[in-house]
Design a protein around this motif. Sequence first.
Motif, PDB file in Angstrom:
ATOM      1  N   THR A  98       0.850  -1.187   0.000  1.00  0.00           N
ATOM      2  CA  THR A  98       0.000   0.000   0.000  1.00  0.00           C
ATOM      3  C   THR A  98       0.888   1.241   0.000  1.00  0.00           C
ATOM      4  OG1 THR A  98      -1.750  -1.171   1.166  1.00  0.00           O
ATOM      5  CG2 THR A  98      -1.808   1.234   1.253  1.00  0.00           C
ATOM      6  N   VAL A  99       0.539   2.201  -0.825  1.00  0.00           N
ATOM      7  CA  VAL A  99       1.277   3.459  -0.911  1.00  0.00           C
ATOM      8  C   VAL A  99       0.912   4.310   0.308  1.00  0.00           C
ATOM      9  CG1 VAL A  99       1.648   5.567  -2.256  1.00  0.00           C
ATOM     10  CG2 VAL A  99       1.270   3.374  -3.435  1.00  0.00           C
ATOM     11  N   PHE A 150       6.710   5.448  -1.257  1.00  0.00           N
ATOM     12  CA  PHE A 150       7.012   4.771   0.003  1.00  0.00           C
ATOM     13  C   PHE A 150       5.851   3.826   0.248  1.00  0.00           C
ATOM     14  CE2 PHE A 150       7.789   4.206   4.527  1.00  0.00           C
ATOM     15  CZ  PHE A 150       9.181   4.279   4.628  1.00  0.00           C
ATOM     16  N   VAL A 151       6.144   2.515   0.303  1.00  0.00           N
ATOM     17  CA  VAL A 151       5.094   1.497   0.383  1.00  0.00           C
ATOM     18  C   VAL A 151       5.180   0.740   1.701  1.00  0.00           C
ATOM     19  CG1 VAL A 151       4.876   1.275  -2.127  1.00  0.00           C
ATOM     20  CG2 VAL A 151       6.496  -0.186  -0.909  1.00  0.00           C
ATOM     21  N   ASP A 160       9.119  -4.055   3.597  1.00  0.00           N
ATOM     22  CA  ASP A 160       8.595  -2.943   2.811  1.00  0.00           C
ATOM     23  C   ASP A 160       9.527  -1.749   2.921  1.00  0.00           C
ATOM     24  OD1 ASP A 160       7.918  -1.811   5.339  1.00  0.00           O
ATOM     25  OD2 ASP A 160       5.919  -2.700   5.263  1.00  0.00           O
ATOM     26  N   SER A 161       9.042  -0.562   2.600  1.00  0.00           N
ATOM     27  CA  SER A 161       9.899   0.626   2.564  1.00  0.00           C
ATOM     28  C   SER A 161      10.509   0.975   3.917  1.00  0.00           C
ATOM     29  CB  SER A 161       9.126   1.828   2.007  1.00  0.00           C
ATOM     30  OG  SER A 161       8.913   1.685   0.619  1.00  0.00           O
ATOM     31  N   ARG A 162       9.998   0.437   5.013  1.00  0.00           N
ATOM     32  CA  ARG A 162      10.652   0.639   6.314  1.00  0.00           C
ATOM     33  C   ARG A 162      12.094   0.147   6.250  1.00  0.00           C
ATOM     34  NH1 ARG A 162       6.328  -2.505   9.971  1.00  0.00           N
ATOM     35  NH2 ARG A 162       6.024  -3.574   7.990  1.00  0.00           N
ATOM     36  N   PRO A 166      12.168   4.232  -0.292  1.00  0.00           N
ATOM     37  CA  PRO A 166      11.242   4.496  -1.400  1.00  0.00           C
ATOM     38  C   PRO A 166      11.580   3.592  -2.596  1.00  0.00           C
ATOM     39  CG  PRO A 166      12.024   6.544  -0.465  1.00  0.00           C
ATOM     40  CD  PRO A 166      12.857   5.447   0.143  1.00  0.00           C
ATOM     41  N   ILE A 167      10.555   3.214  -3.324  1.00  0.00           N
ATOM     42  CA  ILE A 167      10.697   2.281  -4.446  1.00  0.00           C
ATOM     43  C   ILE A 167      10.315   3.015  -5.736  1.00  0.00           C
ATOM     44  CG2 ILE A 167       8.357   1.390  -4.133  1.00  0.00           C
ATOM     45  CD1 ILE A 167       9.400  -1.396  -4.771  1.00  0.00           C
TER      46      ILE A 167
END
Length: 184
Positions: A98-99, A150-151, A160-162, A166-167
């Motif tokens: 999720t964005v 950032f997802v 995830d982005s943690r 950022p992807i």
Amino acid sequence: MSEARRKGRRGALLIMSLAGMTVGGIAAVGTFGGYRINTTPSFPLGLWRIEALSREVQVGDTLFICPPADAPAIKLARERLYLPAGLCDGGIAPLIKTVVALPGQTITIEGDQVAVDGERLVHSSVQARDGLGRALPTNAGGVVPLGALFVHSNYVASFDSRYFGPIPAGGVLGLAREVLTFQP
């Protein structure tokens, strides 16, 4: 070899061939029809569909997105089998995420919590170690750059982005829509 035994082997081969063609056909329809099976607990398990995105990505969109195979954290995740094999670059399966932040928004990681533009992100605790006690990379935060997202997933052990930051938005395949899913 007796005639009966030969017929039995032919029958078994025919059944195995038909089963193989059926599985291959289902896989082809899934691959080319935009369907994916989620086997990770970050989102409900089961059948999902990639839906074309006919607008700009928005905060709150749940997407299928290919991670950048050359990013160090993604390479590490692939080596440690956090990410399943698939059709994205580097042989990685697309992620369902999720964005939570778009370009220009600020990510702050204080202690073990993530905040977006000063607002704490629910279910965003950052783990220092994985389930086997290995150190996890942690994103330092900052402003999400142009062309990136950032997802996140609410699942505590989601990669995830943690962890990888950022992807690239260029990896977006489309919106992730549940077709037949369940929560274990």
